[in-house]
Design a protein around this motif. Structure first.
Motif, PDB file in Angstrom:
ATOM      1  N   LEU A  73       0.814  -1.217   0.000  1.00 64.56           N
ATOM      2  CA  LEU A  73       0.000   0.000   0.000  1.00 64.56           C
ATOM      3  C   LEU A  73       0.849   1.270   0.000  1.00 64.56           C
ATOM      4  O   LEU A  73       0.294   2.367   0.037  1.00 64.56           O
ATOM      5  N   PHE A  74       2.163   1.119  -0.045  1.00 65.45           N
ATOM      6  CA  PHE A  74       3.051   2.275   0.053  1.00 65.45           C
ATOM      7  C   PHE A  74       2.734   3.367  -0.969  1.00 65.45           C
ATOM      8  O   PHE A  74       2.644   4.550  -0.606  1.00 65.45           O
ATOM      9  N   PRO A  75       2.564   3.029  -2.260  1.00 69.56           N
ATOM     10  CA  PRO A  75       2.285   4.091  -3.243  1.00 69.56           C
ATOM     11  C   PRO A  75       1.037   4.896  -2.915  1.00 69.56           C
ATOM     12  O   PRO A  75       1.032   6.125  -3.046  1.00 69.56           O
ATOM     13  N   ALA A  76      -0.013   4.205  -2.485  1.00 66.70           N
ATOM     14  CA  ALA A  76      -1.267   4.895  -2.183  1.00 66.70           C
ATOM     15  C   ALA A  76      -1.133   5.784  -0.957  1.00 66.70           C
ATOM     16  O   ALA A  76      -1.635   6.909  -0.924  1.00 66.70           O
ATOM     17  N   VAL A  77      -0.440   5.273   0.067  1.00 65.39           N
ATOM     18  CA  VAL A  77      -0.280   6.052   1.290  1.00 65.39           C
ATOM     19  C   VAL A  77       0.558   7.293   1.029  1.00 65.39           C
ATOM     20  O   VAL A  77       0.259   8.383   1.519  1.00 65.39           O
ATOM     21  N   VAL A  78       1.606   7.139   0.234  1.00 67.55           N
ATOM     22  CA  VAL A  78       2.483   8.272  -0.061  1.00 67.55           C
ATOM     23  C   VAL A  78       1.727   9.391  -0.757  1.00 67.55           C
ATOM     24  O   VAL A  78       1.832  10.566  -0.370  1.00 67.55           O
ATOM     25  N   ILE A  79       0.966   9.062  -1.781  1.00 65.85           N
ATOM     26  CA  ILE A  79       0.252  10.121  -2.499  1.00 65.85           C
ATOM     27  C   ILE A  79      -0.857  10.712  -1.634  1.00 65.85           C
ATOM     28  O   ILE A  79      -1.136  11.917  -1.702  1.00 65.85           O
ATOM     29  N   THR A  80      -1.484   9.893  -0.783  1.00 61.56           N
ATOM     30  CA  THR A  80      -2.519  10.421   0.094  1.00 61.56           C
ATOM     31  C   THR A  80      -1.944  11.404   1.095  1.00 61.56           C
ATOM     32  O   THR A  80      -2.499  12.486   1.326  1.00 61.56           O
ATOM     33  N   VAL A  81      -0.812  11.049   1.672  1.00 58.78           N
ATOM     34  CA  VAL A  81      -0.173  11.914   2.654  1.00 58.78           C
ATOM     35  C   VAL A  81       0.321  13.211   2.021  1.00 58.78           C
ATOM     36  O   VAL A  81       0.197  14.291   2.592  1.00 58.78           O
ATOM     37  N   SER A  82       0.872  13.102   0.822  1.00 61.96           N
ATOM     38  CA  SER A  82       1.522  14.263   0.219  1.00 61.96           C
ATOM     39  C   SER A  82       0.640  15.057  -0.743  1.00 61.96           C
ATOM     40  O   SER A  82       1.039  16.131  -1.201  1.00 61.96           O
ATOM     41  N   SER A  83      -0.555  14.557  -1.052  1.00 63.39           N
ATOM     42  CA  SER A  83      -1.380  15.188  -2.086  1.00 63.39           C
ATOM     43  C   SER A  83      -1.694  16.652  -1.798  1.00 63.39           C
ATOM     44  O   SER A  83      -1.773  17.475  -2.713  1.00 63.39           O
ATOM     45  N   LEU A  84      -1.875  16.982  -0.521  1.00 62.81           N
ATOM     46  CA  LEU A  84      -2.208  18.353  -0.166  1.00 62.81           C
ATOM     47  C   LEU A  84      -0.992  19.270  -0.174  1.00 62.81           C
ATOM     48  O   LEU A  84      -1.128  20.478  -0.005  1.00 62.81           O
ATOM     49  N   MET A  85       0.195  18.693  -0.396  1.00 61.61           N
ATOM     50  CA  MET A  85       1.421  19.494  -0.431  1.00 61.61           C
ATOM     51  C   MET A  85       1.975  19.644  -1.843  1.00 61.61           C
ATOM     52  O   MET A  85       3.006  20.276  -2.042  1.00 61.61           O
ATOM     53  N   LEU A  86       1.314  19.024  -2.821  1.00 64.39           N
ATOM     54  CA  LEU A  86       1.876  18.968  -4.166  1.00 64.39           C
ATOM     55  C   LEU A  86       1.519  20.164  -5.041  1.00 64.39           C
ATOM     56  O   LEU A  86       2.005  20.271  -6.166  1.00 64.39           O
ATOM     57  N   GLU A  87       0.679  21.055  -4.556  1.00 60.88           N
ATOM     58  CA  GLU A  87       0.291  22.224  -5.341  1.00 60.88           C
ATOM     59  C   GLU A  87       1.507  23.059  -5.717  1.00 60.88           C
ATOM     60  O   GLU A  87       1.614  23.539  -6.853  1.00 60.88           O
ATOM     61  N   SER A  88       2.448  23.196  -4.795  1.00 56.96           N
ATOM     62  CA  SER A  88       3.637  23.998  -5.087  1.00 56.96           C
ATOM     63  C   SER A  88       4.499  23.349  -6.166  1.00 56.96           C
ATOM     64  O   SER A  88       5.175  24.033  -6.940  1.00 56.96           O
ATOM     65  N   VAL A  89       4.477  22.019  -6.250  1.00 55.17           N
ATOM     66  CA  VAL A  89       5.221  21.308  -7.292  1.00 55.17           C
ATOM     67  C   VAL A  89       4.603  21.592  -8.657  1.00 55.17           C
ATOM     68  O   VAL A  89       5.308  21.906  -9.625  1.00 55.17           O
ATOM     69  N   VAL A  90       3.280  21.495  -8.740  1.00 61.50           N
ATOM     70  CA  VAL A  90       2.585  21.773  -9.999  1.00 61.50           C
ATOM     71  C   VAL A  90       2.841  23.216 -10.440  1.00 61.50           C
ATOM     72  O   VAL A  90       3.125  23.484 -11.605  1.00 61.50           O
ATOM     73  N   GLN A  91       2.763  24.136  -9.506  1.00 69.10           N
ATOM     74  CA  GLN A  91       2.985  25.546  -9.824  1.00 69.10           C
ATOM     75  C   GLN A  91       4.404  25.785 -10.326  1.00 69.10           C
ATOM     76  O   GLN A  91       4.617  26.569 -11.254  1.00 69.10           O
ATOM     77  N   ALA A  92       5.379  25.102  -9.705  1.00 69.59           N
ATOM     78  CA  ALA A  92       6.771  25.262 -10.130  1.00 69.59           C
ATOM     79  C   ALA A  92       6.987  24.758 -11.550  1.00 69.59           C
ATOM     80  O   ALA A  92       7.699  25.383 -12.351  1.00 69.59           O
ATOM     81  N   VAL A  93       6.355  23.619 -11.879  1.00 66.54           N
ATOM     82  CA  VAL A  93       6.477  23.078 -13.241  1.00 66.54           C
ATOM     83  C   VAL A  93       5.810  24.006 -14.246  1.00 66.54           C
ATOM     84  O   VAL A  93       6.374  24.299 -15.312  1.00 66.54           O
ATOM     85  N   GLU A  94       4.621  24.480 -13.932  1.00 66.96           N
ATOM     86  CA  GLU A  94       3.913  25.385 -14.845  1.00 66.96           C
ATOM     87  C   GLU A  94       4.667  26.696 -15.011  1.00 66.96           C
ATOM     88  O   GLU A  94       4.732  27.248 -16.115  1.00 66.96           O
ATOM     89  N   ARG A  95       5.228  27.195 -13.931  1.00 63.56           N
ATOM     90  CA  ARG A  95       5.963  28.460 -13.992  1.00 63.56           C
ATOM     91  C   ARG A  95       7.194  28.350 -14.886  1.00 63.56           C
ATOM     92  O   ARG A  95       7.523  29.269 -15.630  1.00 63.56           O
ATOM     93  N   ARG A  96       7.841  27.202 -14.845  1.00 63.19           N
ATOM     94  CA  ARG A  96       9.081  27.024 -15.618  1.00 63.19           C
ATOM     95  C   ARG A  96       8.822  26.629 -17.063  1.00 63.19           C
ATOM     96  O   ARG A  96       9.492  27.120 -17.977  1.00 63.19           O
ATOM     97  N   HIS A  97       7.845  25.739 -17.284  1.00 64.57           N
ATOM     98  CA  HIS A  97       7.649  25.186 -18.629  1.00 64.57           C
ATOM     99  C   HIS A  97       6.408  25.705 -19.353  1.00 64.57           C
ATOM    100  O   HIS A  97       6.334  25.626 -20.581  1.00 64.57           O
TER     101      HIS A  97
END
Length: 226
Positions: A73-97
Motif C-alpha cells: 500500500l506504500f504508493p497509495a499512502v504516499v500520495i494520500t499523505v503528500s497530495s495536499l502538499m503537491l500544489e507547489s510542485v505543480v505551480q513550479a512546473v507550470e511556472r518554468r515550462h
C-alpha cells in the motif's frame, strides 16, 4: 512520454520540490512507524494461546504481515499523505515550462481531502481483495502493476487535471487518453517499489503528470481549458 519524464527529473533540484520531498518523507515514515508500532503492541499485548512459543510465532508473523501489506500500500499512502502538499510542485512546473497558462481553477481544501481519502479507501479495498493472488508467482507482479498502475495513473491525472478542467472535461480527456494514463501509472507503480526512489515518487510523478497532461490537452480537438 519519455521526454515528459526526463523533464520532471531535471527539475528535482527546484527549491519548491525540496520542501515537499522532505515533508512527504517525514509524514510517510511517521505514519508507517505509527502503524507498525500500534499493530506490534497489540499483538505482543494479546495472548491468543497459552503456549509461549506459539504466541511469539504469531507475534512475529503478524508483524511481518503488516510490513508486507504496508509495502503493497506504500504508493497509495504516499500520495494520500503528500497530495495536499503537491500544489507547489505543480505551480513550479507550470511556472518554468508553461508560463502562458492562466490561473488554475480554485479547489476547496475539503474537496482535496475527500478525493484523497476516497482514493486511499479504494486502493486498500482492491489490494486486500486480490491479496490471495499476490501469493502466486509471476501473476502477482502482473496484478500488482496493472491494478496499481491504473489507480495511480488515474489519481495523479485527476490531481493535476482538476486544476485546469471542470469534472466533465476531465473525464472526457481521461477516457480519450486512458491507455497513455495507464502506462504512466505503471511507471509510477514501478518507481514506488524501488527503495529510496519511492520516497521521491510523489514529486517526480506529479511533475511527470503535468507534462503528460499538457501534451494530452494539445493533441485533443476539444480538451477544454481553464
Amino acid at each position: 512520454m519519455i521526454r515528459a519524464f526526463a523533464r520532471a527529473l531535471t527539475q528535482l533540484s527546484d527549491p519548491a520540490f525540496g520542501r515537499v520531498i522532505l515533508l512527504s518523507i517525514l509524514a510517510t515514515l511517521g505514519l508507517f512507524a505509527l502503524l507498525l508500532t500500534a499493530v506490534s503492541w497489540t499483538l505482543y499485548e494479546t495472548d491468543l494461546f497459552t503456549i509461549p512459543w506459539l504466541d511469539t510465532t504469531v507475534d512475529v508473523l503478524g508483524s511481518l504481515a503488516v510490513l508486507g501489506i504496508a509495502w503493497l500500500l506504500f504508493p497509495a499512502v504516499v500520495i494520500t499523505v503528500s497530495s495536499l502538499m503537491l500544489e507547489s510542485v505543480v505551480q513550479a512546473v507550470e511556472r518554468r515550462h508553461y508560463p502562458g497558462l492562466g490561473p488554475a481553477r480554485p479547489q476547496p481544501v475539503l474537496e482535496g481531502i475527500a478525493n484523497s481519502a476516497k482514493f486511499l479507501g479504494v486502493v486498500i479495498i482492491l489490494n486486500l481483495l486480490v491479496l490471495p493472488l499476490y501469493l502466486i508467482p509471476v501473476l502477482n507482479l502482473v496484478i500488482y502493476y496493472c491494478l496499481n498502475g491504473y489507480l495511480l495513473g488515474r489519481e495523479y491525472y485527476e490531481l493535476v487535471s482538476l486544476r485546469r478542467l471542470d469534472p466533465e472535461r476531465m473525464r472526457y480527456l481521461r477516457s480519450e487518453e486512458s491507455m497513455g494514463l495507464f502506462l504512466v501509472g505503471i511507471i509510477i507503480a514501478f518507481l514506488s517499489v524501488v527503495p529510496i526512489v519511492n520516497l521521491l515518487v510523489p514529486v517526480i510523478a506529479t511533475a511527470f503528470m503535468v507534462h503528460v497532461f499538457e501534451d494530452m490537452r494539445r493533441r485533443l480537438p476539444h480538451p477544454g481549458a481553464a
